[in-house]
Design an enzyme around this catalytic site. Sequence first.
Site, mmCIF file in Angstrom:
data_model
loop_
_atom_site.group_PDB
_atom_site.id
_atom_site.type_symbol
_atom_site.label_atom_id
_atom_site.label_comp_id
_atom_site.label_asym_id
_atom_site.label_seq_id
_atom_site.Cartn_x
_atom_site.Cartn_y
_atom_site.Cartn_z
ATOM 1 N N GLY A 7 -3.807 -2.679 0.520
ATOM 2 C CA GLY A 7 -3.965 -1.681 -0.526
ATOM 3 C C GLY A 7 -5.134 -0.747 -0.333
ATOM 4 N N CYS B 134 0.864 -1.191 0.000
ATOM 5 C CA CYS B 134 0.000 0.000 0.000
ATOM 6 C C CYS B 134 0.893 1.230 0.000
ATOM 7 C CB CYS B 134 -0.893 0.007 1.248
ATOM 8 S SG CYS B 134 -2.093 1.360 1.277
ATOM 9 N N CYS C 184 -0.430 4.755 6.937
ATOM 10 C CA CYS C 184 -1.135 4.875 8.212
ATOM 11 C C CYS C 184 -0.256 4.243 9.300
ATOM 12 C CB CYS C 184 -2.491 4.180 8.131
ATOM 13 S SG CYS C 184 -3.521 4.832 6.792
ATOM 14 N N HIS D 229 -10.903 6.861 12.191
ATOM 15 C CA HIS D 229 -9.908 6.668 13.257
ATOM 16 C C HIS D 229 -9.610 7.854 14.156
ATOM 17 C CE1 HIS D 229 -9.510 2.942 11.223
ATOM 18 N NE2 HIS D 229 -8.680 3.331 10.302
ATOM 19 N N SER E 195 -12.324 4.590 6.610
ATOM 20 C CA SER E 195 -11.404 4.459 7.745
ATOM 21 C C SER E 195 -11.180 5.843 8.320
ATOM 22 C CB SER E 195 -10.079 3.841 7.275
ATOM 23 O OG SER E 195 -10.294 2.511 6.842
HETATM 24 N N1 SAH Z 1 -6.862 1.179 2.527
HETATM 25 C C1 SAH Z 1 -8.244 0.892 2.832
HETATM 26 C C2 SAH Z 1 -8.527 -0.598 2.807
HETATM 27 C C3 SAH Z 1 -7.858 -1.386 3.923
HETATM 28 S S1 SAH Z 1 -9.081 -1.756 5.086
HETATM 29 C C4 SAH Z 1 -8.610 1.490 4.164
HETATM 30 O O1 SAH Z 1 -7.702 1.854 4.915
HETATM 31 O O2 SAH Z 1 -9.790 1.630 4.455
HETATM 32 C C5 SAH Z 1 -8.205 -2.248 6.490
HETATM 33 C C6 SAH Z 1 -8.855 -1.686 7.736
HETATM 34 O O3 SAH Z 1 -8.125 -2.141 8.888
HETATM 35 C C7 SAH Z 1 -8.788 -0.187 7.738
HETATM 36 O O4 SAH Z 1 -9.939 0.338 8.342
HETATM 37 C C8 SAH Z 1 -7.591 0.044 8.618
HETATM 38 O O5 SAH Z 1 -7.581 1.324 9.145
HETATM 39 C C9 SAH Z 1 -7.760 -1.028 9.660
HETATM 40 N N2 SAH Z 1 -6.524 -1.308 10.383
HETATM 41 C C10 SAH Z 1 -5.272 -1.034 9.997
HETATM 42 N N3 SAH Z 1 -4.379 -1.440 10.925
HETATM 43 C C11 SAH Z 1 -5.104 -1.987 11.920
HETATM 44 C C12 SAH Z 1 -4.748 -2.628 13.146
HETATM 45 N N4 SAH Z 1 -3.483 -2.780 13.495
HETATM 46 N N5 SAH Z 1 -5.745 -3.081 13.944
HETATM 47 C C13 SAH Z 1 -7.043 -2.963 13.555
HETATM 48 N N6 SAH Z 1 -7.432 -2.399 12.389
HETATM 49 C C14 SAH Z 1 -6.468 -1.906 11.588
#
Ligand code: SAH
Length: 329
Positions: free
Chosen positions: A152, A104, A108, A206, A204
């Site tokens: 991704g 990706c 984040c 957060h 997403s």
């Molecule tokens: N790039 C897109 C698709 C990925 S979805 C997006 O970010 O929406 C993956 C989801 O898992 C996203 O909501 C992301 O923020 C969340 N995520 C990422 N790392 C995480 C973690 N360590 N624990 C729980 N959720 C997490």
Amino acid sequence: MDLVALKEALAQREQPAFRLGQVWAWAARGAGGYAEMTDLPRALREELEHAVPFWRLEVERESRARDGTLKLLMRTADERPIEAVLMRFGDGRRSICLSSQSGCPLTCRFCATGSMRFGRNLSVSEMLEQALALRQRSGGGALSNAVFMGMGEPMLNLENVLEVCRRLPDLGITHRRIAVSTVGWIPGIEQLAQSDMPVRLALSLHAPDEALRTELMPVNERFPLADVLAACRDFYARRHRRVFVEYVMLAGVNDRYEQALQLARILDHEAFTVNLIPYNPTDGAFQGSSRGAIDAFRGALEAQGVRATVRLTRGREIDAACGQLAVSA
Ligand code: SAH
């Protein structure tokens, strides 16, 4: 299976136009190769076997968790790693989580995929094949839901993602049971709102304020929270489909009572449902909120009239849970 190459191979052999649909129908029903496609001429089946190998992704590793979650580590023909996950739920749902890219490009802070090297967008066939491979291993049970929540950012590969959505009903997954998740890539949200595909949108989020969100998700500098929420409200106005807000619960970072109130203030209660995600450990510097803190946060949201649920965690011990998809390469 590479549908583009298959189409060409069939044309070269002067096959009737319906052949492509025939092969796809077999694949969608769970066939493991051309040999099973008994309504195709035998000679053609054998030729295709060599010309267009049925499986294009190599399954390098299969991991199963005690809760029944299955994670596949796959490689593309050019050696890019991808992961795809099958989740089984108590109510019989079988949900697949697909990757839209290898790695990706976004970074984040709490997500393991963001720390691996970005590869490239996946093709339609590479995404469909993830679904086919999971379906083959689902123990015969039909698939019901699909989420583009693997590796991704789907909005950076939206045309291909929508093409995949077009075909998923052939595997039993209706459009309304598909969710496309985004960091808030506004051009993608707009394009999805205008597309003819009635799939769901997940955002997403957060963080309830710009500063914290930028800290956690650098993409917020390019597409600020306020603008992203406006794009989601437009999506709702156009499609009449609630947007899911994903909110990963980080202890001491975004889980305070005032932050729940702030979140309730910025969300239009009709248009959004909040899905609180227990943090899944990665190598990052974060600690997940306790179960008590998550429940309190949800309670605070609900008291303000916001619909909120807590996401079930699946497959954590095999690093198949949200944000844990990463391959050291
Ligand atoms: N790039 C897109 C698709 C990925 S979805 C997006 O970010 O929406 C993956 C989801 O898992 C996203 O909501 C992301 O923020 C969340 N995520 C990422 N790392 C995480 C973690 N360590 N624990 C729980 N959720 C997490």
